[in-house]
Design a protein around this motif. Structure first.
Motif, PDB file in Angstrom:
ATOM      1  N   THR A  20       0.830  -1.210   0.000  1.00  0.00           N
ATOM      2  CA  THR A  20       0.000   0.000   0.000  1.00  0.00           C
ATOM      3  C   THR A  20       0.858   1.251   0.000  1.00  0.00           C
ATOM      4  N   ALA A  21       1.908   1.247   0.822  1.00  0.00           N
ATOM      5  CA  ALA A  21       2.811   2.394   0.871  1.00  0.00           C
ATOM      6  C   ALA A  21       3.504   2.602  -0.476  1.00  0.00           C
ATOM      7  N   LEU A  22       3.844   1.501  -1.161  1.00  0.00           N
ATOM      8  CA  LEU A  22       4.479   1.621  -2.475  1.00  0.00           C
ATOM      9  C   LEU A  22       3.542   2.285  -3.476  1.00  0.00           C
ATOM     10  N   VAL A  23       2.284   1.851  -3.499  1.00  0.00           N
ATOM     11  CA  VAL A  23       1.310   2.449  -4.419  1.00  0.00           C
ATOM     12  C   VAL A  23       1.157   3.941  -4.148  1.00  0.00           C
ATOM     13  N   ILE A  24       1.100   4.298  -2.863  1.00  0.00           N
ATOM     14  CA  ILE A  24       0.965   5.711  -2.504  1.00  0.00           C
ATOM     15  C   ILE A  24       2.206   6.495  -2.919  1.00  0.00           C
ATOM     16  N   ALA A  25       3.391   5.919  -2.671  1.00  0.00           N
ATOM     17  CA  ALA A  25       4.629   6.620  -3.006  1.00  0.00           C
ATOM     18  C   ALA A  25       4.780   6.809  -4.507  1.00  0.00           C
ATOM     19  N   VAL A  26       4.389   5.794  -5.293  1.00  0.00           N
ATOM     20  CA  VAL A  26       4.507   5.892  -6.744  1.00  0.00           C
ATOM     21  C   VAL A  26       3.478   6.868  -7.317  1.00  0.00           C
ATOM     22  N   SER A  27       2.299   6.929  -6.695  1.00  0.00           N
ATOM     23  CA  SER A  27       1.215   7.759  -7.241  1.00  0.00           C
ATOM     24  C   SER A  27       1.281   9.212  -6.802  1.00  0.00           C
ATOM     25  N   LEU A  53      -1.703   6.428 -13.193  1.00  0.00           N
ATOM     26  CA  LEU A  53      -2.274   6.152 -11.876  1.00  0.00           C
ATOM     27  C   LEU A  53      -2.985   4.798 -11.845  1.00  0.00           C
ATOM     28  N   VAL A  54      -3.627   4.428 -12.934  1.00  0.00           N
ATOM     29  CA  VAL A  54      -4.247   3.101 -12.988  1.00  0.00           C
ATOM     30  C   VAL A  54      -3.177   2.015 -12.901  1.00  0.00           C
ATOM     31  N   GLY A  55      -2.066   2.213 -13.620  1.00  0.00           N
ATOM     32  CA  GLY A  55      -0.963   1.249 -13.536  1.00  0.00           C
ATOM     33  C   GLY A  55      -0.389   1.154 -12.140  1.00  0.00           C
ATOM     34  N   ALA A  56      -0.264   2.307 -11.452  1.00  0.00           N
ATOM     35  CA  ALA A  56       0.241   2.299 -10.087  1.00  0.00           C
ATOM     36  C   ALA A  56      -0.702   1.561  -9.154  1.00  0.00           C
ATOM     37  N   ALA A  57      -2.010   1.755  -9.323  1.00  0.00           N
ATOM     38  CA  ALA A  57      -2.986   1.065  -8.480  1.00  0.00           C
ATOM     39  C   ALA A  57      -2.935  -0.446  -8.690  1.00  0.00           C
ATOM     40  N   LEU A  58      -2.639  -0.869  -9.905  1.00  0.00           N
ATOM     41  CA  LEU A  58      -2.569  -2.317 -10.186  1.00  0.00           C
ATOM     42  C   LEU A  58      -1.391  -2.996  -9.489  1.00  0.00           C
ATOM     43  N   LEU A  59      -0.461  -2.209  -8.932  1.00  0.00           N
ATOM     44  CA  LEU A  59       0.699  -2.794  -8.263  1.00  0.00           C
ATOM     45  C   LEU A  59       0.371  -3.392  -6.895  1.00  0.00           C
ATOM     46  N   LEU A  91       7.194   3.583 -14.896  1.00  0.00           N
ATOM     47  CA  LEU A  91       7.644   3.052 -13.609  1.00  0.00           C
ATOM     48  C   LEU A  91       6.784   1.900 -13.088  1.00  0.00           C
ATOM     49  N   PRO A  92       5.441   1.942 -13.162  1.00  0.00           N
ATOM     50  CA  PRO A  92       4.656   0.792 -12.685  1.00  0.00           C
ATOM     51  C   PRO A  92       5.043  -0.522 -13.356  1.00  0.00           C
ATOM     52  N   MET A  93       5.302  -0.467 -14.667  1.00  0.00           N
ATOM     53  CA  MET A  93       5.680  -1.704 -15.346  1.00  0.00           C
ATOM     54  C   MET A  93       7.048  -2.192 -14.892  1.00  0.00           C
ATOM     55  N   ALA A  94       7.978  -1.272 -14.659  1.00  0.00           N
ATOM     56  CA  ALA A  94       9.296  -1.673 -14.171  1.00  0.00           C
ATOM     57  C   ALA A  94       9.181  -2.354 -12.810  1.00  0.00           C
ATOM     58  N   ILE A  95       8.331  -1.810 -11.938  1.00  0.00           N
ATOM     59  CA  ILE A  95       8.129  -2.428 -10.624  1.00  0.00           C
ATOM     60  C   ILE A  95       7.454  -3.784 -10.771  1.00  0.00           C
ATOM     61  N   ALA A  96       6.492  -3.878 -11.682  1.00  0.00           N
ATOM     62  CA  ALA A  96       5.800  -5.147 -11.901  1.00  0.00           C
ATOM     63  C   ALA A  96       6.769  -6.223 -12.408  1.00  0.00           C
ATOM     64  N   LEU A  97       7.646  -5.857 -13.343  1.00  0.00           N
ATOM     65  CA  LEU A  97       8.628  -6.828 -13.842  1.00  0.00           C
ATOM     66  C   LEU A  97       9.616  -7.217 -12.748  1.00  0.00           C
ATOM     67  N   TYR A  98      10.016  -6.248 -11.932  1.00  0.00           N
ATOM     68  CA  TYR A  98      10.870  -6.578 -10.779  1.00  0.00           C
ATOM     69  C   TYR A  98      10.164  -7.580  -9.863  1.00  0.00           C
ATOM     70  N   SER A  99       8.883  -7.402  -9.646  1.00  0.00           N
ATOM     71  CA  SER A  99       8.128  -8.310  -8.777  1.00  0.00           C
ATOM     72  C   SER A  99       8.049  -9.704  -9.367  1.00  0.00           C
ATOM     73  N   VAL A 100       7.986  -9.801 -10.689  1.00  0.00           N
ATOM     74  CA  VAL A 100       7.999 -11.121 -11.332  1.00  0.00           C
ATOM     75  C   VAL A 100       9.297 -11.848 -11.002  1.00  0.00           C
ATOM     76  N   GLY A 101      10.427 -11.143 -11.130  1.00  0.00           N
ATOM     77  CA  GLY A 101      11.703 -11.767 -10.799  1.00  0.00           C
ATOM     78  C   GLY A 101      11.861 -12.046  -9.322  1.00  0.00           C
TER      79      GLY A 101
END
Length: 384
Positions: A20-27, A53-59, A91-101
């Motif tokens: 939750t904090a990550l989504v807030i920080a990114v948005s 913002l939609v991409g950030a919320a999906l994180l 940035l949301p996609m970069a975080i999402a790909l990091y989460s995959v790894g």
């Protein structure tokens, strides 16, 4: 103050709180910028900001559903490509790909990363002709996924280290219990056996019933001692010293299966000579078959003592003495060297003491008044 900070850190480390904090920080930066822009009467950036913002919320579920999160954000970015809202992954996609790894296994990570790269590269070529960058997309996807994998591997190594440390603590506790069990229970059982045997020996011959009862009690005490030693074997079965020497001392388990004992001492001495340590062997008394635990202890004491001499007293000479007595066996290893202080301290002397103590004997080690180092053990031979 320090306690409050630690509690705050532990709270923020909770997965849901952290996500939750990550989504807030990114948005937050985009939200603040969007508000400021609209306040100035410029709403042109609203579609791009909404896409971000939609991409950030999906994180938010990225930790529990990393593949699904990355797939949703990929679909959102492809739509952004089609509407010409974005030209590269944000940035949301970069975080999402990091989460995959970070949160998937190696094979799944590789396949997912390859699939996401292919989608981005094709979408870039289709919706932005001439502006697609296959190499750039490959670098971005590989970097994000690769960093996630490195963090995952490091976390697994740390967890393995913590697990090994916990296992070592458990083994050490089992060793401590085994030592205390032997020191306390064995002492009292030995005293009981001696007292019962003494009482039986002083009874008149006509009190045969009492003599038989005391003999039975004495035999029961001896059986209890045997069972206790078997229990110690179980408690100590997993105790392995750093130099690979097992601590089990009752002649059972893997250590006893090696077939080593007092009869192998000549070969052991010859091996020491071949390794550059002049060594002599002296055997006194009439050799007898030793109990398995004693036989193994004698061999291991000599083996460890000679190993220590080679490691810590270069250029020394060593002498091994094995003495068979009617009620005990003595083993002594002496060298005439001067300790160099080289080498890493191990658990050899502790292992010797463990073995000798469990066999009911006594071990003395230390510098000899005449120079050099002396290891001496006297182990009683129990009568079956």
């Amino acid at each position: 103050m320090g306690l409050t900070v630690r509690r705050a850190v532990r709270f923020l480390r909770r997965p849901k709180v952290a996500d939750t904090a990550l989504v807030i920080a990114v948005s937050s930066p985009v939200v603040l910028g969007l508000v400021a822009t609209i306040a100035q009467g410029d709403a042109k950036v609203l579609p791009e900001a909404a896409h971000y913002l939609v991409g950030a919320a999906l994180l938010w579920p990225r930790r529990r559903r990393p593949i699904l999160t990355a797939a949703l954000i990929t679909a959102l970015d492809v739509a952004g490509f089609a509407l010409h809202l974005v030209v590269i992954a944000d940035l949301p996609m970069a975080i999402a790909l990091y989460s995959v790894g970070r949160h998937t296994s190696g094979r799944v990570t590789a396949l997912a990363g390859l699939a996401f790269y292919a989608v981005y590269a094709l979408a870039g070529e289709i919706f932005w002709p001439g502006r697609g960058n296959w190499v750039g997309y490959l670098f971005a996807v590989a970097t994000a996924v690769g960093v996630g994998q490195l963090v995952r591997l490091r976390a697994e190594l740390n967890e393995r280290s913590r697990s090994e440390a916990a296992d070592a603590a458990v083994r050490e506790e089992r060793r401590r219990i085994a030592r205390e069990l032997h020191d306390i229970v064995a002492h009292h059982i030995t005293v009981i056996t001696a007292l019962v045997g003494g009482a039986r020996a002083t009874l008149p011959a006509e009190q045969q019933v009492t003599r038989d009862a005391l003999k039975s009690a004495e035999q029961t005490a001896r059986e209890a001692m045997t069972e206790m030693r078997r229990l110690l074997d179980v408690l100590r079965a997993d105790d392995v010293l750093r130099d690979g020497d097992l601590l089990g001392a009752a002649g059972t388990g893997p250590d006893a299966a090696t077939g080593v004992g007092a009869e192998r001492l000549p070969a052991l001495v010859e091996e020491a000579r071949s390794a550059g340590l002049p060594t002599s062997l002296t055997v006194t008394g009439t050799p007898v078959a030793l109990p398995a635990s004693v036989d193994l202890a004698v061999y291991r004491i000599v083996q460890e003592a000679l190993t220590n001499t080679r490691k810590h007293a270069a250029g020394a000479r060593a002498g091994v003495r094995l003495a068979y007595e009617p009620e005990a066996v003595e083993v002594e290893v002496m060298d005439d060297g001067r300790a160099t202080g080289s080498g890493t301290p191990g658990f050899g002397l502790g292992g010797m003491a463990e073995r000798v103590t469990l066999c009911g004997g006594r071990l003395t080690t230390g510098p000899h008044p005449g120079g050099g180092f002396r290891v001496h053990a006297r182990i009683p031979l129990e009568t079956p």
